[in-house]
Design an enzyme around this catalytic site. Structure first.
Site, PDB file in Angstrom:
ATOM      1  N   ARG A 152      13.386 -37.329  22.486  1.00  0.00           N
ATOM      2  CA  ARG A 152      12.787 -38.331  21.599  1.00  0.00           C
ATOM      3  C   ARG A 152      11.451 -38.876  22.130  1.00  0.00           C
ATOM      4  NH1 ARG A 152      15.913 -35.916  19.427  1.00  0.00           N
ATOM      5  NH2 ARG A 152      17.736 -36.537  18.212  1.00  0.00           N
ATOM      6  N   SER A 201      16.992 -44.970  12.455  1.00  0.00           N
ATOM      7  CA  SER A 201      17.625 -45.428  13.698  1.00  0.00           C
ATOM      8  C   SER A 201      16.678 -46.342  14.462  1.00  0.00           C
ATOM      9  CB  SER A 201      18.010 -44.229  14.573  1.00  0.00           C
ATOM     10  OG  SER A 201      18.998 -43.452  13.940  1.00  0.00           O
ATOM     11  N   GLU A 271      13.723 -47.338  19.383  1.00  0.00           N
ATOM     12  CA  GLU A 271      13.147 -46.064  18.966  1.00  0.00           C
ATOM     13  C   GLU A 271      11.958 -46.291  18.047  1.00  0.00           C
ATOM     14  OE1 GLU A 271      14.777 -42.334  16.377  1.00  0.00           O
ATOM     15  OE2 GLU A 271      15.828 -42.741  18.246  1.00  0.00           O
TER      16      GLU A 271
END
Length: 279
Positions: A152, A201, A271
């Site tokens: 990520r 998310s 995130e």
């Protein structure tokens, strides 16, 4: 910026510019730099939280960078503003696949590359051959082995703007790709259709853990701060229940992180990209 982000929050930017192509972008950044104006690039506003005070300087939108073309030998080149599903379907028409896991991820391929988006243990950069950046006023290409990336994340220099990515796909029956698309979209429709504006998310999954499970275990599903709330459907989605401010989301995020840390000793990391100034 509330009109340009999926969370529907964020104060004003001083300037909002939409370049047509890479050459136009290059000229724009040169003009902003010569005028001493700060700037930041955005895609379609997914995975982005703009603070209530807004953004000083210019916001550069890459929404017109949506061209996708075949490069032969199983390769396709997608500009940063192309929607994820559009990139998957373009490859499908050529009998190419292997990136169906981004079908249901809202946003653009540029955003997917910047955060190495993925699902089911795969990341989009595993399919990348090279990326094209605007760096220090020059348009430059970097091979994947020149880049620092991981789960990520993709580490780039400050001021870099992602223009496009070259993907190497595998031969795949279009019907199989269609099945993958359908499965991914249905999964996300049932699990991620939270009914309110969100950024997807909100927190990264800690290694070997699912953030939503930790949030649930801490008793935070349904928690609220102002107009922001933890979704009742999915614990890792923070949603705008109506009239939320960026401060509400930031306060809720801190509340969730504190509860999870107290519950299991794990500190969650956002995130979403948080930018701008406080009001």
């Amino acid at each position: 910026m509330s009109r340009h982000t999926s969370l529907k929050v964020g104060g004003p930017a001083d300037l909002f510019a939409i370049p047509e192509d890479a050459a136009d972008l290059q000229r724009l950044i040169a003009q902003l730099s010569s005028a001493g104006l700060p700037w930041m690039a955005v895609g379609r506003g997914y995975n982005l939280l703009v603070k209530d005070g807004g953004i000083r300087g210019a916001v550069v939108s890459l929404e017109k960078f949506d061209r996708i073309e075949s490069q032969g030998d199983g390769r396709i080149k997608a500009e940063a503003g192309a929607e994820n599903l559009a990139v998957v379907k373009f490859g499908q028409k050529l009998g190419l696949g292997g990136i169906g896991f981004i079908s249901g991820i809202p946003g653009t391929i540029g955003g997917a590359v910047r955060m190495n988006a993925g699902a089911y243990g795969e990341g989009i950069l595993e399919r990348a051959v090279c990326i094209t950046l605007l760096r220090n006023g020059e348009i430059r290409e970097f091979c994947i082995n020149e880049l620092d990336y991981g789960y990520r994340r993709l580490s780039l220099e400050a001021g870099d703007i992602l223009i496009s990515v070259l993907l190497k796909l595998e031969e795949r029956d279009p019907e199989l790709t269609e099945a993958e698309i359908g499965t991914d979209l249905e999964l996300r429709r049932t699990k991620h259709n939270v009914g309110f504006p969100s950024a997807g998310s909100f927190f990264k999954n800690p290694r070997g853990q699912a953030a939503w499970r930790l949030i649930d275990a801490a008793g935070m599903r349904g928690a609220t701060v102002g107009g922001a709330g933890v979704s009742e459907l999915h614990g890792n989605f923070l949603v705008n229940r109506g009239g939320a401010t960026a401060a509400d989301f930031l306060g809720l995020a801190e509340k969730v992180k504190a509860a999870v840390f107290t519950s299991c000793g794990i500190l969650l990391e956002e995130e979403v990209r948080i930018v701008g100034e406080d009001l």
